[in-house]
Design a protein around this motif. Structure first.
Motif, short mmCIF file in Angstrom:
data_model
loop_
_atom_site.label_atom_id
_atom_site.label_comp_id
_atom_site.label_asym_id
_atom_site.label_seq_id
_atom_site.Cartn_x
_atom_site.Cartn_y
_atom_site.Cartn_z
N GLY A 1 0.82 -1.21 0.00
CA GLY A 1 0.00 0.00 0.00
C GLY A 1 0.84 1.25 0.00
O GLY A 1 0.57 2.22 -0.74
N GLU A 2 1.89 1.27 0.83
CA GLU A 2 2.78 2.43 0.87
C GLU A 2 3.50 2.62 -0.47
O GLU A 2 3.65 3.75 -0.95
N GLU A 3 3.93 1.52 -1.07
CA GLU A 3 4.61 1.59 -2.37
C GLU A 3 3.67 2.17 -3.44
O GLU A 3 4.08 2.98 -4.27
N THR A 4 2.43 1.74 -3.40
CA THR A 4 1.45 2.22 -4.38
C THR A 4 1.18 3.70 -4.20
O THR A 4 1.12 4.46 -5.18
N TYR A 5 1.04 4.14 -2.97
CA TYR A 5 0.84 5.57 -2.69
C TYR A 5 2.01 6.39 -3.22
O TYR A 5 1.83 7.43 -3.87
N ARG A 6 3.21 5.92 -2.96
CA ARG A 6 4.40 6.67 -3.38
C ARG A 6 4.52 6.71 -4.91
O ARG A 6 5.02 7.69 -5.47
N TYR A 7 4.07 5.66 -5.55
CA TYR A 7 4.07 5.66 -7.01
C TYR A 7 3.16 6.76 -7.54
O TYR A 7 3.54 7.52 -8.44
N VAL A 8 1.95 6.86 -7.00
CA VAL A 8 1.00 7.87 -7.45
C VAL A 8 1.55 9.27 -7.20
O VAL A 8 1.54 10.13 -8.09
N VAL A 9 2.04 9.51 -5.99
CA VAL A 9 2.60 10.82 -5.66
C VAL A 9 3.80 11.14 -6.56
O VAL A 9 3.94 12.26 -7.05
N GLY A 10 4.65 10.15 -6.79
CA GLY A 10 5.81 10.37 -7.63
C GLY A 10 5.43 10.73 -9.06
O GLY A 10 6.02 11.65 -9.65
N MET A 11 4.43 10.04 -9.60
CA MET A 11 3.97 10.37 -10.95
C MET A 11 3.48 11.81 -11.03
O MET A 11 3.78 12.54 -11.98
N ILE A 12 2.74 12.21 -10.01
CA ILE A 12 2.16 13.56 -10.02
C ILE A 12 3.24 14.62 -9.83
O ILE A 12 3.18 15.69 -10.44
N MET A 13 4.24 14.33 -9.00
CA MET A 13 5.31 15.31 -8.79
C MET A 13 6.20 15.44 -10.02
O MET A 13 6.65 16.53 -10.35
N VAL A 14 6.44 14.33 -10.73
CA VAL A 14 7.20 14.42 -11.98
C VAL A 14 6.41 15.22 -13.01
O VAL A 14 6.98 16.01 -13.77
N ALA A 15 5.09 15.05 -13.01
CA ALA A 15 4.24 15.82 -13.92
C ALA A 15 4.39 17.32 -13.64
O ALA A 15 4.38 18.13 -14.56
#
Length: 214
Positions: A161-175
């Motif tokens: 769950g933590e890994e999935t959350y960080r993936y979403v946040v990371g995608m948005i921050m790179v955007a």
């Protein structure tokens, strides 16, 4: 005498200015000028710029919790929650892009990352607190997927769950850095399936059941 409307203008203005630019680049004077508020009125409500920023984070967090409750409602099928997460994340970022003229990413992570290493005002700590709160939604999603047989019983729901959350946040921050939502639109959903561990056949079966042939 300052009014609640004055306070709300300060909160709205500071949220926009800090999110679009950065905490360090925006001064109290600039916030007051943009909000059309006298500096004395500012200090009627807030002790400092950091105090205002914390209030902005609380305000945004309250709004985000309502959105998260809707996306991750336990009354929804867990695969539907994943679909809704991907769609709502993109819609929200597009709305903000249209409003502010740029991709702004996650306000909590943007501020937290800026203050990392010199967080005398507690802004980074608040960002981390919000992240922990949001991670719980993802952890419960993984647990529910496991409980319904979509994931192995041995899966570590907290870690996944933590890994999935960080993936979403990371995608948005790179955007935000790229000022483009192209990769979010193209990759976010399939990346979620991959990181969570959902099998293509399970997703396809769910979609067929959701939209049966006429």
């Amino acid at each position: 005498m300052p009014t609640n409307n004055t306070k709300e203008r300060l909160l709205e203005t500071a949220t926009e200015m800090v999110w679009r630019n950065s905490y360090g680049s925006v001064s109290v004077d600039e916030i007051c000028k943009a909000a059309d508020v006298r500096k004395g009125s500012f200090y009627h409500y807030f002790k400092s710029k950091a105090d205002l920023a914390l209030a902005c984070m609380e305000r945004e967090c309250d709004e985000a919790i309502g959105i998260m409750d809707r996306i991750f409602s336990p009354g929804k099928h867990p695969i539907q929650r994943v679909l809704d997460l991907s769609r709502e994340a993109l819609i929200h970022q597009r709305e903000v892009q249209e409003l502010y003229g740029q991709v702004c990413g996650c306000p909590f992570m943007t501020l937290g990352s800026e203050m990392a290493g010199h967080d005398a005002e507690g802004l980074c700590a608040k960002s981390d607190e919000v992240s922990r709160m949001f991670e719980a939604y993802y952890i419960n999603l993984v647990r529910d997927l496991g409980a319904q047989g979509y994931l192995p019983a041995s899966i570590d729901a907290v870690s996944r769950g933590e890994e999935t959350y960080r993936y979403v946040v990371g995608m948005i921050m790179v955007a935000r850095v790229q000022n483009s939502l192209v990769a979010v639109e193209r990759d976010l959903l399939h990346g979620l399936f991959r990181i969570i561990g959902l099998r293509d056949e399970d997703v396809e079966a769910f979609l067929r059941e959701k939209t049966p042939a006429a």
